[in-house]
Enzyme design. Structure first.
Site, PDB file in Angstrom:
ATOM      1  N   HIS A  11      65.081  54.917  36.722  1.00  0.00           N
ATOM      2  CA  HIS A  11      65.342  54.049  35.557  1.00  0.00           C
ATOM      3  C   HIS A  11      65.758  54.870  34.329  1.00  0.00           C
ATOM      4  CE1 HIS A  11      62.340  50.858  37.272  1.00  0.00           C
ATOM      5  NE2 HIS A  11      63.587  50.526  37.597  1.00  0.00           N
ATOM      6  N   MET A  29      57.783  37.625  38.609  1.00  0.00           N
ATOM      7  CA  MET A  29      56.714  37.483  37.625  1.00  0.00           C
ATOM      8  C   MET A  29      56.672  36.088  36.998  1.00  0.00           C
ATOM      9  SD  MET A  29      54.106  38.717  36.198  1.00  0.00           S
ATOM     10  CE  MET A  29      53.833  40.472  35.970  1.00  0.00           C
ATOM     11  N   ARG A  30      57.839  35.495  36.791  1.00  0.00           N
ATOM     12  CA  ARG A  30      57.843  34.171  36.163  1.00  0.00           C
ATOM     13  C   ARG A  30      57.082  33.160  37.043  1.00  0.00           C
ATOM     14  NH1 ARG A  30      63.333  32.203  33.642  1.00  0.00           N
ATOM     15  NH2 ARG A  30      63.915  33.820  35.094  1.00  0.00           N
ATOM     16  N   ASN A  64      77.905  49.012  40.586  1.00  0.00           N
ATOM     17  CA  ASN A  64      76.568  49.292  41.104  1.00  0.00           C
ATOM     18  C   ASN A  64      76.550  48.847  42.563  1.00  0.00           C
ATOM     19  OD1 ASN A  64      73.886  49.526  41.707  1.00  0.00           O
ATOM     20  ND2 ASN A  64      73.156  48.273  39.989  1.00  0.00           N
ATOM     21  N   ILE A  89      60.832  41.431  32.599  1.00  0.00           N
ATOM     22  CA  ILE A  89      59.456  41.067  32.236  1.00  0.00           C
ATOM     23  C   ILE A  89      59.146  41.526  30.808  1.00  0.00           C
ATOM     24  CG2 ILE A  89      57.022  41.392  32.818  1.00  0.00           C
ATOM     25  CD1 ILE A  89      57.931  41.898  35.751  1.00  0.00           C
ATOM     26  N   GLY A  90      59.463  42.765  30.503  1.00  0.00           N
ATOM     27  CA  GLY A  90      59.165  43.313  29.173  1.00  0.00           C
ATOM     28  C   GLY A  90      59.848  42.542  28.059  1.00  0.00           C
ATOM     29  N   ARG A 116      56.535  46.421  45.339  1.00  0.00           N
ATOM     30  CA  ARG A 116      56.038  47.786  45.587  1.00  0.00           C
ATOM     31  C   ARG A 116      54.617  47.930  45.049  1.00  0.00           C
ATOM     32  NH1 ARG A 116      61.014  50.305  42.851  1.00  0.00           N
ATOM     33  NH2 ARG A 116      62.672  49.865  44.343  1.00  0.00           N
ATOM     34  N   GLU A 173      71.928  48.896  30.798  1.00  0.00           N
ATOM     35  CA  GLU A 173      72.311  50.088  31.551  1.00  0.00           C
ATOM     36  C   GLU A 173      73.820  50.147  31.750  1.00  0.00           C
ATOM     37  OE1 GLU A 173      68.961  48.658  33.986  1.00  0.00           O
ATOM     38  OE2 GLU A 173      68.948  50.689  34.782  1.00  0.00           O
ATOM     39  N   ARG A 217      76.740  53.625  39.077  1.00  0.00           N
ATOM     40  CA  ARG A 217      75.305  53.875  39.057  1.00  0.00           C
ATOM     41  C   ARG A 217      74.951  54.614  40.343  1.00  0.00           C
ATOM     42  NH1 ARG A 217      70.271  49.636  38.600  1.00  0.00           N
ATOM     43  NH2 ARG A 217      68.708  51.277  38.569  1.00  0.00           N
TER      44      ARG A 217
HETATM   45  P1  ADP Z   1      66.030  44.032  37.854  1.00  0.00           P
HETATM   46  O1  ADP Z   1      64.938  45.052  37.858  1.00  0.00           O
HETATM   47  O2  ADP Z   1      66.425  43.606  39.237  1.00  0.00           O
HETATM   48  O3  ADP Z   1      67.188  44.356  36.937  1.00  0.00           O
HETATM   49  P2  ADP Z   1      65.114  42.211  35.798  1.00  0.00           P
HETATM   50  O4  ADP Z   1      65.040  43.328  34.805  1.00  0.00           O
HETATM   51  O5  ADP Z   1      66.045  41.084  35.527  1.00  0.00           O
HETATM   52  O6  ADP Z   1      65.349  42.718  37.272  1.00  0.00           O
HETATM   53  O7  ADP Z   1      63.624  41.619  35.910  1.00  0.00           O
HETATM   54  C1  ADP Z   1      63.299  40.638  36.820  1.00  0.00           C
HETATM   55  C2  ADP Z   1      61.845  40.216  36.565  1.00  0.00           C
HETATM   56  O8  ADP Z   1      61.764  39.667  35.236  1.00  0.00           O
HETATM   57  C3  ADP Z   1      61.360  39.142  37.528  1.00  0.00           C
HETATM   58  O9  ADP Z   1      60.032  39.431  37.944  1.00  0.00           O
HETATM   59  C4  ADP Z   1      61.391  37.908  36.645  1.00  0.00           C
HETATM   60  O10 ADP Z   1      60.459  36.928  37.041  1.00  0.00           O
HETATM   61  C5  ADP Z   1      60.979  38.498  35.317  1.00  0.00           C
HETATM   62  N1  ADP Z   1      61.232  37.560  34.220  1.00  0.00           N
HETATM   63  C6  ADP Z   1      62.407  37.167  33.703  1.00  0.00           C
HETATM   64  N2  ADP Z   1      62.194  36.233  32.746  1.00  0.00           N
HETATM   65  C7  ADP Z   1      60.844  36.028  32.680  1.00  0.00           C
HETATM   66  C8  ADP Z   1      59.980  35.196  31.914  1.00  0.00           C
HETATM   67  N3  ADP Z   1      60.465  34.359  30.999  1.00  0.00           N
HETATM   68  N4  ADP Z   1      58.641  35.274  32.121  1.00  0.00           N
HETATM   69  C9  ADP Z   1      58.137  36.108  33.056  1.00  0.00           C
HETATM   70  N5  ADP Z   1      58.906  36.926  33.799  1.00  0.00           N
HETATM   71  C10 ADP Z   1      60.227  36.880  33.622  1.00  0.00           C
END
Ligand code: ADP
Length: 402
Positions: A176, A280-281, A10, A328-329, A237, A381, A87
């Protein structure tokens, strides 16, 4: 090593990721990351059998960092390769599936650079560098856009002047796609249902965020458009804004359009709303500690994601499951709760204890055992890139695989 392995690359504008993946099991033998490439601080991290090693590439350019990463593979690892999977961010309308790259395909890819001028040059550099370093191996391009090529015109056309579409390729593409495709297939397995019979909304919530409507295993609509800026609120964004904002802000702040678009890409989203972070964390922690701006950022994020689920349920003509993935999900119970709190109208209700456990004891389910359900399904992915590459490496160059 016995197994046949795929090198997954990637190549981005400021970082390069590498993984040696077993397409059958998903096992990673080696993972690598080159950071801050193109700067004097370029650093390469390699992890093999759980042991980490950090080094500085002689040449800090993207090509230099990638060459350095590939040179770190030993002879046994190199001999075990069946192909290299790349990718690639944009396949335009030309590529609706992954493809083995030959000279003609490479020329087609170069013609798409204008659609993603920040990312495509790095992606192409990755293909060309790997081809030089590992001659004779299949080089396979796996596109972020390909899965969404099944969208009908009613979903992908913008109501804009006709020649923008005819002559300049202005339409919705979506991104995505590799994640949406992987996760929707996994969701069908988890639910014990044939993907042909399922109407899914997949929420990929990471640094970038998008939702997709997947019916019968095919994407029929998604929230990202010509570029990854459209749709949901993301880390930096804005997602959807009034396009009239561009002219207004450009005039008020004496910026050109590129300057406004750059701010919408890099200084907006969670970062702008919270005033604290794009992560987000960190934003959730600040909201927990009483920051009203961080609370608003989380609330806007969840509200906008929930509205997208509603819109995509309409596109699907019904809903069997909402599938949550991405950092996040997969990991934020709070964000999932926030999104589900708006979706009672669709029959979705959080199961608080299942959600707190990220669905671990409930096969991913984080909603009540009703219909529809909300599921957490981890994305991978790299594994899908490895599988497509292994599949295509066994076929003639240029034939697509779905
Ligand atoms: P990318 O899109 O770069 O692959 P990720 O899929 O790893 O990134 O997602 C990163 C996001 O996930 C960040 O905003 C991070 O804070 C959030 N994240 C990861 N773990 C947690 C958590 N336990 N609680 C809230 N957000 C989280």
């Amino acid at each position: 090593m016995g197994a046949e392995w795929v090198l997954v690359l990637n190549c981005g504008s400021s970082s390069v990721k590498l993984a040696l993946v077993d397409p059958a099991s998903g096992e990673r033998r080696v993972t690598g990351l080159a950071e801050r490439v193109g700067t004097s601080g370029a650093t390469v991290h390699l992890c093999r059998d759980g042991v980490e090693d950090t080094s500085v590439p002689e040449d800090p350019s993207s090509r230099g960092a990638l060459t350095h990463l590939m040179a770190s593979l030993d002879d046994g690892e190199r001999d075990s390769l069946v192909g290299v999977g790349h990718r690639v961010v944009h396949g335009g309308s030309r590529f609706s599936a992954s493809v083995a790259v030959d000279d003609a395909i490479l020329a087609d890819l170069h013609s798409l650079v204008d659609l993603a001028p920040l990312h495509m040059p790095a992606n192409l550099l990755g293909i060309e560098t790997a081809r030089d370093a590992l001659p004779g191996l299949a080089q396979v391009a796996v596109f972020d856009t390909a899965f969404h090529q099944t969208m009908p015109p009613v979903a992908y056309r913008y109501a804009v002047p006709r020649d923008w579409y005819d002559e300049h390729h202005v339409r919705r593409y979506g991104f995505h796609g590799t994640s949406h495709r992987f996760v929707s297939a996994r969701a069908a397995e988890v639910l014990g249902r044939d993907v042909e019979d399922l109407r899914l909304v997949v929420l990929h919530l990471g640094n970038g965020c998008s939702a997709a409507a997947v019916r019968g295993g095919e994407s029929i609509d998604t929230t990202m458009g010509l570029t990854p800026l459209e749709g949901l609120v993301m880390g930096t964004r804005s997602g959807d804004v009034d396009p009239g904002l561009l002219g207004y802000v450009a005039r008020r702040l004496d910026l050109d359009v590129e300057g406004v678009v750059d701010a919408l890409n890099t200084r907006s989203g969670l970062l702008a709303l919270s005033g604290i972070s794009n992560d987000m964390r960190t934003v959730c922690e600040a909201a927990e500690q009483g920051s009203p701006d961080a609370r608003l950022a989380v609330d806007v994020f969840c509200y906008r994601a929930a509205k997208a689920v509603g819109a995509l349920a309409v596109a699907l003509g019904g809903l069997d499951a909402v599938v949550l993935t991405g950092g996040i999900g997969e990991h934020s119970a709070e964000v999932r709760r926030g999104i589900l709190s708006h979706l009672g109208v669709l029959g979705l209700h959080e199961d608080p204890s299942a959600n707190a456990e990220h669905g671990r004891g409930t096969s991913g389910r984080v909603s009540r055992e009703d219909h529809p359900v909300a599921l957490v399904v981890p994305t991978d992915e790299e594994l899908l890139i490895a599988r497509d590459t292994a599949h295509l490496a066994a076929q003639a160059v240029g034939e697509p695989v779905r």
